[in-house]
Motif scaffolding. Sequence first.
Motif, PDB file in Angstrom:
ATOM      1  N   PHE A  99      94.139  23.990  44.124  1.00 39.50           N
ATOM      2  CA  PHE A  99      94.987  23.212  43.221  1.00 39.50           C
ATOM      3  C   PHE A  99      96.435  23.658  43.381  1.00 39.50           C
ATOM      4  O   PHE A  99      96.730  24.857  43.352  1.00 39.50           O
ATOM      5  CB  PHE A  99      94.514  23.436  41.780  1.00 39.50           C
ATOM      6  N   LYS A 100      97.330  22.698  43.589  1.00 38.93           N
ATOM      7  CA  LYS A 100      98.743  23.048  43.761  1.00 38.93           C
ATOM      8  C   LYS A 100      99.629  22.173  42.883  1.00 38.93           C
ATOM      9  O   LYS A 100      99.484  20.947  42.885  1.00 38.93           O
ATOM     10  CB  LYS A 100      99.178  22.814  45.218  1.00 38.93           C
ATOM     11  N   ILE A 101     100.534  22.798  42.134  1.00 35.12           N
ATOM     12  CA  ILE A 101     101.513  22.027  41.373  1.00 35.12           C
ATOM     13  C   ILE A 101     102.666  21.674  42.306  1.00 35.12           C
ATOM     14  O   ILE A 101     103.188  22.544  43.016  1.00 35.12           O
ATOM     15  CB  ILE A 101     102.019  22.833  40.159  1.00 35.12           C
ATOM     16  N   VAL A 102     103.028  20.413  42.329  1.00 34.99           N
ATOM     17  CA  VAL A 102     104.052  19.968  43.258  1.00 34.99           C
ATOM     18  C   VAL A 102     105.423  19.892  42.578  1.00 34.99           C
ATOM     19  O   VAL A 102     106.441  20.216  43.162  1.00 34.99           O
ATOM     20  CB  VAL A 102     103.677  18.580  43.834  1.00 34.99           C
ATOM     21  N   SER A 103     105.437  19.434  41.315  1.00 35.60           N
ATOM     22  CA  SER A 103     106.730  19.310  40.640  1.00 35.60           C
ATOM     23  C   SER A 103     106.567  19.341  39.127  1.00 35.60           C
ATOM     24  O   SER A 103     105.472  19.098  38.599  1.00 35.60           O
ATOM     25  CB  SER A 103     107.412  17.994  41.041  1.00 35.60           C
TER      26      SER A 103
END
Length: 877
Positions: free
Chosen positions: A675-679
């Motif tokens: 899981f990656k937060i982009v903005s």
Amino acid sequence: MQSSTIRELFLDYFSSKDHLVMPSFSLIPQSDPTLLLIGAGMAPLKPFFTGEKKPPHPRVATCQKCVRTPDVERVGHTGRHATFFEMLGNFSFGDYFKEEAIAWAWDLVLNGYRLPEDRLWVSIYYEDEEAFKIWNEKIGVPADRIKRMGKEDNFWEIGLGPCGPCSEIYYDMGEEAGCDRPDCDVGCDCDRYLEIWNLVFTQFSREASGELVELKQKNIDTGAGLERLAMALQGVYSIYDIDMVKPVYDHFYNLAETDRRDQEVPLRVITEHSRGITFMIGDGVIPSNEGRGYVLRRLLRRAVRFGKLLGMEGNIITDAVPLIADIMGPAYPELKEREEYIRQITRLEEQRFQETLSQGMDILEEYIENIRAKGETVLPGDLAFKLYDTYGFPLDLTAEILEEKDLGIDREGFDENLKAQQERARAAARVSAGEEDASKYKPAENMTTIFTGYETLEQEGKLILALVDGKEQEELKKDQKVEVLIDYTPFYAEAGGQIGDTGYIESTSGLIKVENTFFSPWGQIIHQGVVEEGRLSSGEKVIARVDSGRRQGICRSHTSTHLLHRALRNALGQHINQAGSLVAPDRIRFDFNHFSAVTPEEIQAIEEEVNKMILANVPVQVEMKSLEEAEQLGATAIFTEKYEEDAVRMVSAGDYTLELCGGTHVSSSGEIGLFKIVSEEGIGSGLRRIEAIAGMNAYKQTVERDRLIEKISSSLNTSESRLEQKFEEHMSDHKALQKAYHEMKQRLAASEVKTLLSEVKDVEGVNVLSAKVTAENQETLRMVMDEVKNHISSVVVVLGSVSDGKVILVGSATSDLVNKGIRADQLLKEVARRVGGGGGGKPELAQAGGKDTAALPAALASVEELVRGQLKTVGQA
Ligand code: ATP
Ligand code: MG
């Protein structure tokens, strides 16, 4: 008697009469979408009254937080009306009735609170003989103390359905509190006869025919204002003098400018509203332009404006929040818990309003002057609308300010403008959602479609409706854009942020590619797509197949959203609520309320926590519960969603999250993978948005980054491990080079100027320089000229250059020479003429251009002669 004691005594009393004491419900209605805010003790209990839900006990007592906006205009003008107040109440759901309700209320008022009997009065509905008998014969209240009142005051009724007569208890505050009118009596609008308790006997049902029918299950609903009881028991004439409110009033009194402290109404309004604002935000209301958010915004703006009238400065409401939280905290601990959050929201809103206010006031003043100048008395609707729409100036505020100046407002005109604008917005939304008229799906209205897609992605079914452009078809042909219904379908229709499934619907004779799935206005699942092969006919058997890879991506995204929601709460606080979301196969968008930007450190922590939960590979489980059970288990519900009462879907991931959700999920968190937060960004007052990716897409992003790093490393001729260091070296080299380059350029310019200076000629005692230099544009040319002028105090300069195949020219004369008759503008005009162009400016400074580059040297050479000419002309004059 202290307010806290009054509260306790009430609840203890009814507890001793076998009532279940329930804590106050939130001000935000949880199960009634038609209601903005809770305005009475019975409001959150409505499902128990209607029989829709089974009450936890047939007798209940509460002290309920209430907000009553209809009373807003009375606040301050009477001593007994607040928009925010607490209502004590005892309720019977088909259990005891009139006799007990009356007897207990009287017992508590006389023997519990010990209010003097000779000050008490009661009222009944004029036809309610049963109530009269109980009061008069059983209780012993003399007949002349029982007032019979009409329908308006003493019959409780809302439209059709349950209704019934009321009976009220009044407390005489004494002649000094009254209006002095000779006919002042119980029910008078002044503050003398204080209505403290209203007993509602719900015994009828109003039928559509207008008839009243006795109910089988009769209910009791009573409401006693805590603040009003406190007035009576503390011997004060207004709620502003009772123990819970007085310190807030005093706080504002001290803040007011000394000469304005006798302005009672504004002081009361700001005191009262600040309490309501604190409680509303504490319960999760956020200022906005509609719904309950607008109620809050309106109260806050009204309070701030009254504060200004009193000469207060700064964040008026925000600074009162800690005091209110201190006073009310013991009974409502949520205020202390969320104090900082409440202050952040009020501060933001106050500051916003200050800006709106000063801007809007200026414009309104202008409008007012114009109206007066024209001898008119009403502000036109389009102007009021412009203030509202463009400058965010509330209509009621405009109206209030106009009223103070004896002017009116064209409300109808305003409404027309508003309606037109809403219509435009709706049309725009329809277009952007690709959605047209609901009537398009009319043929589906009475059909049933069943969703099987929680369990399976492939399903046999029957094609029950085929539409092309909203028209029913017997047969669908290749390449047609179609909308179809099948009786059983595994396709998920867009809902709760999760986008609709795609895939294929196949029959023995044809194939439809499904591009989107959504609900019709009546709840049927509609598949939208194109016939890719063959033909299909209505009534035919089909197999529906969901694109499983895409669905799997959606499941990953959806479960990630739940994990993110919980991680946000853990990191930022329990006030975080989902305000909107998009769950797509390749990305997630999650909107939530928070007052400030989420810091990179917080983002990092949130992302890490979600990934830890993924690695923990906790099971994701779905259970069906009643809404009540789910609430008791602490499931998070989204305010904006509607839920069924008896069967809600509860989705949990381990014991980490528990949400009411209709979406599709992975079966264990490990399936998400990564899981990656982009903005993270702000999208409106107090609202933030996070965008994130999960699963394969998150993996792809890391691969893409690796590739980028590799590319940079190789072009910097280094390894990844040394990349950072190498980059820094490069940056410092780059800076050094840039500096050297600038110095060099300056030196070059200086040396060019030196050469130029040597070309200055003396023309009849005037320094003249005309030269061709290299410059790309007028700007550079000017710079060179300025440099020359820095070295000679009195000079005429004309410089020319060729750039892009054209001639550019600048010229100037120092002011001493202008006084002697030299004019740079005329000089340049002449020079420009010789290169086939033109120009202009002032005697001191001019610029020009031309086309004939070959003629430039001769043109420049003519300057000497031209200067001579100008000097001569002056000499002759
Ligand atoms: P009133 O006629 O005084 O406005 P009401 O008839 O609107 O009162 P109910 O709807 O019967 O009042 O509410 C029950 C009780 O709640 C009232 O008897 C009163 O004690 C209290 N109450 C009602 N409105 C307010 C208010 N605006 N501020 C404080 N207390 C209130
Ligand atoms: Mg009222």
